[in-house]
Design an enzyme around this catalytic site. Structure first.
Site, PDB file in Angstrom:
ATOM      1  N   GLU A   1       0.823  -1.215   0.000  1.00 34.17           N
ATOM      2  CA  GLU A   1       0.000   0.000   0.000  1.00 34.17           C
ATOM      3  C   GLU A   1       0.859   1.268   0.000  1.00 34.17           C
ATOM      4  OE1 GLU A   1      -3.598   2.233   2.498  1.00 34.17           O
ATOM      5  OE2 GLU A   1      -2.530   0.566   3.408  1.00 34.17           O
TER       6      GLU A   1
ATOM      7  N   LYS B   1      -2.787  -2.123  -2.816  1.00 34.20           N
ATOM      8  CA  LYS B   1      -3.821  -1.242  -2.286  1.00 34.20           C
ATOM      9  C   LYS B   1      -3.437   0.186  -2.640  1.00 34.20           C
ATOM     10  CE  LYS B   1      -6.515  -0.010   1.820  1.00 34.20           C
ATOM     11  NZ  LYS B   1      -6.958  -0.402   3.173  1.00 34.20           N
TER      12      LYS B   1
END
Length: 291
Positions: A171, A208
């Site tokens: 992420e 993500k």
């Protein structure tokens, strides 16, 4: 893995850590003067998460995964360890947040703080029945050096996590308020493709990412053979705007935190709470499969 790759649903982010918990509780209708010390604070946030996880609508039909805070993994829901409860009782794939926060900004990026206990934590996660992990770093400017360093660190740690048989969610969040967000996204796309291409065939990761300014910008990542799934963070957008942006990106599903808990309150009756979370889950689910 089959459930994650199919992508028929979204991933709930229930991983607020110590720094973000007071704000999450405040939004849930519990102010700081209602508790004393970290112990009571974490008891209250776990009660909120348990209430969400036990809501009738919170099942694998629409929620395919949930990201947990370490302390949540170590606790129980309905008399079972949290990860076991999620998978066995709800059909929801459990993930664990493993990062320990952010370093100071350098070259427009905030890398992750060192994680000396990562191997031990991954071993505990495997024992607890966790499927994968999640770790967050932040990009605050379209700076090529900063973005490359950010992504390189993410993949270095991802390889360590893969060594434990866990699937890492990478992420590198782009701050939605920066003026050069679109340029930063182009640089991030290039850095991610370069790192993905360097993985071996058996090294599968998830991504993500912040919802991009250009719809379907990340489609090459969705289609990449080393990527099990691309999920999107809400990043401070309202649920309505996050859902609208999400629906414009084919193959990307949601992994929302604040947008998931928006409208929930400790003061709601179970009937009101369950109705609110059911509407929220359905709206995020519809946006996730819209693309």
């Amino acid at each position: 893995m089959e459930k994650i790759k199919a992508g028929q649903g979204f991933i709930a982010a229930l991983d607020q850590s110590g720094g973000s918990t007071p704000k999450a509780l405040r939004l849930y209708g519990i102010d700081e003067d209602a508790y004393s010390g970290d112990g009571q604070m974490f008891d209250l946030i776990h009660a909120m998460r348990a209430r969400i996880a036990q809501a009738p609508a919170f099942t694998g039909d629409k929620v395919i995964g949930a990201i947990l805070f370490e302390m949540t993994m170590d606790r129980e829901i309905a008399g079972k360890p949290t990860a076991t409860y999620l998978w066995e009782d709800r059909g929801v794939v459990p993930f664990l947040k493993v990062d320990k926060g952010l370093e100071d900004e350098e070259n427009g990026a905030q890398l992750m703080k060192p994680m000396p206990e990562l191997d031990a934590l991954c071993a505990r996660a495997v024992k607890a029945g966790v499927f994968g992990t999640k770790m967050r770093s932040v990009i605050n400017a379209a700076n090529a050096d900063g973005i490359k360093a950010n992504v390189a660190q993410q993949f270095d740690v991802a390889r360590q996590i893969l060594g434990h048989g866990l699937i890492p969610i990478i992420e590198p969040e782009i701050n939605i308020s920066i003026p050069d967000k679109s340029a930063a996204e182009d640089l991030l796309l290039a850095a991610l493709k370069s790192q993905l291409d360097a993985l071996s065939d058996d090294q599968i990761v998830m991504l993500k990412l912040t919802l991009p300014e250009t719809p379907n910008l990340y489609k090459p990542l969705v289609d990449h053979p080393r990527v099990a799934s691309v999920v999107a963070l809400s990043g401070g957008y309202t649920r309505a705007e996050a859902n609208e942006r999400l629906g414009q990106n084919t193959g990307v599903i949601a992994s929302f935190s604040r947008a998931l808990t928006e409208g929930l309150s400790a003061q709601q009756s179970d009937t009101e709470f369950n109705a609110t979370i059911a509407d929220t889950i359905d709206s995020i689910y519809q946006a996730s499969i819209a693309g």
